[in-house]
Motif scaffolding. Structure first.
Motif, PDB file in Angstrom:
ATOM      1  N   ASP A 286       0.806  -1.220   0.000  1.00 41.47           N
ATOM      2  CA  ASP A 286       0.000   0.000   0.000  1.00 41.47           C
ATOM      3  C   ASP A 286       0.842   1.275   0.000  1.00 41.47           C
ATOM      4  OD1 ASP A 286       0.970   0.023   2.565  1.00 41.47           O
ATOM      5  OD2 ASP A 286      -0.987   0.120   3.556  1.00 41.47           O
ATOM      6  N   GLY A 287       2.195   1.163  -0.158  1.00 41.33           N
ATOM      7  CA  GLY A 287       3.049   2.335  -0.268  1.00 41.33           C
ATOM      8  C   GLY A 287       3.551   2.885   1.047  1.00 41.33           C
ATOM      9  N   THR A 288       3.189   2.292   2.191  1.00 40.70           N
ATOM     10  CA  THR A 288       3.690   2.786   3.473  1.00 40.70           C
ATOM     11  C   THR A 288       5.008   2.087   3.797  1.00 40.70           C
ATOM     12  OG1 THR A 288       2.461   1.119   4.702  1.00 40.70           O
ATOM     13  CG2 THR A 288       1.389   3.258   4.355  1.00 40.70           C
ATOM     14  N   THR A 289       5.788   2.691   4.678  1.00 38.20           N
ATOM     15  CA  THR A 289       7.058   2.073   5.094  1.00 38.20           C
ATOM     16  C   THR A 289       7.049   1.862   6.596  1.00 38.20           C
ATOM     17  OG1 THR A 289       8.079   4.239   5.371  1.00 38.20           O
ATOM     18  CG2 THR A 289       8.370   3.174   3.245  1.00 38.20           C
ATOM     19  N   THR A 290       7.849   0.949   7.020  1.00 39.55           N
ATOM     20  CA  THR A 290       8.012   0.715   8.459  1.00 39.55           C
ATOM     21  C   THR A 290       9.451   1.033   8.838  1.00 39.55           C
ATOM     22  OG1 THR A 290       8.531  -1.591   8.025  1.00 39.55           O
ATOM     23  CG2 THR A 290       6.256  -1.091   8.592  1.00 39.55           C
ATOM     24  N   ALA A 291       9.650   1.372  10.066  1.00 41.13           N
ATOM     25  CA  ALA A 291      10.994   1.728  10.540  1.00 41.13           C
ATOM     26  C   ALA A 291      11.842   0.477  10.708  1.00 41.13           C
ATOM     27  CB  ALA A 291      10.893   2.468  11.861  1.00 41.13           C
ATOM     28  N   VAL A 292      13.129   0.629  10.466  1.00 40.77           N
ATOM     29  CA  VAL A 292      14.080  -0.459  10.670  1.00 40.77           C
ATOM     30  C   VAL A 292      14.533  -0.417  12.124  1.00 40.77           C
ATOM     31  CG1 VAL A 292      16.336  -1.363  10.002  1.00 40.77           C
ATOM     32  CG2 VAL A 292      14.835  -0.345   8.281  1.00 40.77           C
ATOM     33  N   THR A 293      14.500  -1.551  12.780  1.00 42.36           N
ATOM     34  CA  THR A 293      14.923  -1.635  14.182  1.00 42.36           C
ATOM     35  C   THR A 293      16.438  -1.717  14.237  1.00 42.36           C
ATOM     36  OG1 THR A 293      12.902  -2.838  14.656  1.00 42.36           O
ATOM     37  CG2 THR A 293      14.660  -2.962  16.294  1.00 42.36           C
ATOM     38  N   THR A 294      17.040  -0.924  15.137  1.00 39.66           N
ATOM     39  CA  THR A 294      18.493  -0.930  15.318  1.00 39.66           C
ATOM     40  C   THR A 294      18.781  -1.253  16.775  1.00 39.66           C
ATOM     41  OG1 THR A 294      18.527   0.938  13.794  1.00 39.66           O
ATOM     42  CG2 THR A 294      20.590   0.359  14.844  1.00 39.66           C
ATOM     43  N   ALA A 295      19.788  -2.052  17.016  1.00 39.96           N
ATOM     44  CA  ALA A 295      20.142  -2.413  18.387  1.00 39.96           C
ATOM     45  C   ALA A 295      21.572  -1.974  18.672  1.00 39.96           C
ATOM     46  CB  ALA A 295      20.015  -3.913  18.587  1.00 39.96           C
ATOM     47  N   VAL A 296      21.807  -1.530  19.883  1.00 37.25           N
ATOM     48  CA  VAL A 296      23.151  -1.197  20.335  1.00 37.25           C
ATOM     49  C   VAL A 296      23.583  -2.296  21.289  1.00 37.25           C
ATOM     50  CG1 VAL A 296      24.561   0.465  21.594  1.00 37.25           C
ATOM     51  CG2 VAL A 296      22.708   1.259  20.119  1.00 37.25           C
ATOM     52  N   ILE A 297      24.726  -2.878  21.022  1.00 30.54           N
ATOM     53  CA  ILE A 297      25.205  -3.975  21.858  1.00 30.54           C
ATOM     54  C   ILE A 297      26.237  -3.426  22.838  1.00 30.54           C
ATOM     55  CG2 ILE A 297      26.414  -6.175  21.869  1.00 30.54           C
ATOM     56  CD1 ILE A 297      25.323  -6.603  19.044  1.00 30.54           C
ATOM     57  N   THR A 298      26.008  -3.683  24.103  1.00 35.14           N
ATOM     58  CA  THR A 298      26.915  -3.267  25.163  1.00 35.14           C
ATOM     59  C   THR A 298      27.372  -4.523  25.886  1.00 35.14           C
ATOM     60  OG1 THR A 298      25.548  -1.303  25.428  1.00 35.14           O
ATOM     61  CG2 THR A 298      27.155  -1.749  27.154  1.00 35.14           C
ATOM     62  N   PRO A 299      28.666  -4.655  26.159  1.00 33.55           N
ATOM     63  CA  PRO A 299      29.107  -5.847  26.893  1.00 33.55           C
ATOM     64  C   PRO A 299      28.339  -5.967  28.215  1.00 33.55           C
ATOM     65  CG  PRO A 299      31.000  -4.596  26.113  1.00 33.55           C
ATOM     66  CD  PRO A 299      29.777  -3.777  25.818  1.00 33.55           C
ATOM     67  N   ALA A 300      28.052  -7.202  28.586  1.00 32.47           N
ATOM     68  CA  ALA A 300      27.250  -7.450  29.780  1.00 32.47           C
ATOM     69  C   ALA A 300      27.992  -7.095  31.062  1.00 32.47           C
ATOM     70  CB  ALA A 300      26.825  -8.920  29.808  1.00 32.47           C
ATOM     71  N   THR A 301      29.303  -7.175  31.040  1.00 28.67           N
ATOM     72  CA  THR A 301      30.068  -6.869  32.241  1.00 28.67           C
ATOM     73  C   THR A 301      31.144  -5.848  31.918  1.00 28.67           C
ATOM     74  OG1 THR A 301      31.611  -8.660  31.807  1.00 28.67           O
ATOM     75  CG2 THR A 301      29.749  -9.157  33.244  1.00 28.67           C
ATOM     76  N   THR A 302      31.539  -5.102  32.922  1.00 30.11           N
ATOM     77  CA  THR A 302      32.648  -4.170  32.773  1.00 30.11           C
ATOM     78  C   THR A 302      33.751  -4.603  33.725  1.00 30.11           C
ATOM     79  OG1 THR A 302      31.686  -2.708  34.423  1.00 30.11           O
ATOM     80  CG2 THR A 302      31.185  -2.217  32.120  1.00 30.11           C
ATOM     81  N   VAL A 303      34.952  -4.189  33.432  1.00 30.16           N
ATOM     82  CA  VAL A 303      36.097  -4.574  34.235  1.00 30.16           C
ATOM     83  C   VAL A 303      36.165  -3.686  35.475  1.00 30.16           C
ATOM     84  CG1 VAL A 303      38.613  -4.734  34.273  1.00 30.16           C
ATOM     85  CG2 VAL A 303      37.363  -5.349  32.204  1.00 30.16           C
ATOM     86  N   ASP A 304      36.265  -4.308  36.624  1.00 36.00           N
ATOM     87  CA  ASP A 304      36.457  -3.578  37.871  1.00 36.00           C
ATOM     88  C   ASP A 304      37.959  -3.500  38.109  1.00 36.00           C
ATOM     89  OD1 ASP A 304      36.544  -2.486  40.379  1.00 36.00           O
ATOM     90  OD2 ASP A 304      35.505  -4.137  41.372  1.00 36.00           O
ATOM     91  N   ARG A 305      38.526  -2.344  37.874  1.00 38.87           N
ATOM     92  CA  ARG A 305      39.981  -2.170  37.948  1.00 38.87           C
ATOM     93  C   ARG A 305      40.526  -2.321  39.357  1.00 38.87           C
ATOM     94  NH1 ARG A 305      42.122   3.088  35.736  1.00 38.87           N
ATOM     95  NH2 ARG A 305      44.028   1.878  35.624  1.00 38.87           N
ATOM     96  N   ASP A 306      39.717  -2.045  40.379  1.00 38.95           N
ATOM     97  CA  ASP A 306      40.216  -1.934  41.738  1.00 38.95           C
ATOM     98  C   ASP A 306      40.014  -3.160  42.618  1.00 38.95           C
ATOM     99  OD1 ASP A 306      40.973   0.743  41.200  1.00 38.95           O
ATOM    100  OD2 ASP A 306      38.947   1.416  41.606  1.00 38.95           O
ATOM    101  N   THR A 307      39.390  -4.215  42.120  1.00 43.20           N
ATOM    102  CA  THR A 307      39.147  -5.400  42.930  1.00 43.20           C
ATOM    103  C   THR A 307      40.268  -6.412  42.743  1.00 43.20           C
ATOM    104  OG1 THR A 307      36.765  -5.088  42.801  1.00 43.20           O
ATOM    105  CG2 THR A 307      37.540  -7.283  43.405  1.00 43.20           C
ATOM    106  N   LEU A 308      40.901  -6.765  43.847  1.00 44.39           N
ATOM    107  CA  LEU A 308      41.987  -7.744  43.843  1.00 44.39           C
ATOM    108  C   LEU A 308      41.374  -9.132  43.952  1.00 44.39           C
ATOM    109  CD1 LEU A 308      45.050  -8.183  43.870  1.00 44.39           C
ATOM    110  CD2 LEU A 308      44.988  -7.893  46.347  1.00 44.39           C
TER     111      LEU A 308
END
Length: 184
Positions: free
Chosen positions: A31-53
């Motif tokens: 019918d000539g209409t368009t739908t938006a394209v879904t975009t995802a941003v991937i972020t690592p699940a964990t970050t490094v804790d520099r200060d924990t021994l």
């Protein structure tokens, strides 16, 4: 090993996102209409804790020494370097919250290793006390999140005369053979 794990997590998440985006990426209809394209941003699940021994087997004094060195050097290392990657010589002295020992650098891509001085004898006289080292490299002082040469720590009042004397007595007892050879 942890970098490989991060890479596998990112690849897996990327594949899931691509497959789900493929279903939602219909950009046109009859019918000539368009739908938006879904975009995802991937972020690592964990970050490094520099200060924990993460080495629970270290005795408490060694843990305290590593933490004192880390507080003094971490800002000079790359952001991905952690306390677990610094290299210290386990031979150190402690008086109150003052540590005297060797920091040997950091392993990994963000740190350079310090090599021991060449063989020989170094005598550093501070406050009338001769500190004799079996290498051309002297121990340093680590306290209050800072790193000092032994001379600078004493001359600026970072360590007291009593702390200096105690450090010297411990060092002389540990390296009595050097003192016997020099003082003969």
């Amino acid at each position: 090993m942890k970098y490989l794990a991060y890479a596998l997590i990112i690849l897996t998440l990327s594949a899931v996102v691509l497959v789900s985006c493929d279903d939602a990426a219909d950009t046109g209809s009859s019918d000539g209409t368009t739908t938006a394209v879904t975009t995802a941003v991937i972020t690592p699940a964990t970050t490094v804790d520099r200060d924990t021994l993460y080495n629970p087997s270290l005795p408490q004094d060694e843990r305290d020494f590593v933490k004192a060195v880390w507080a003094a050097v971490k800002d000079s290392l790359g952001d991905s370097c952690t306390i677990n990657e610094i290299v210290v010589n386990r031979h150190f002295y402690r008086v109150d919250d003052v540590f005297m020992g060797f920091y040997d650098g950091a392993s990994g891509p963000d740190g350079a290793r310090v090599t021991d001085g060449s063989d020989g004898i170094l005598i550093e006289t501070v406050g009338g006390y001769d500190f004799i080292f079996g290498t051309y490299r002297a121990m340093e002082i680590f306290t209050d999140g800072k790193r000092y040469s032994l001379q600078n720590a004493y001359s600026t009042g970072v360590i007291t005369e009593d702390q200096l004397r105690q450090l010297w007595e411990m060092h002389k007892a540990a390296y009595s053979i050097l003192y016997e050879e020099i003082e003969g």
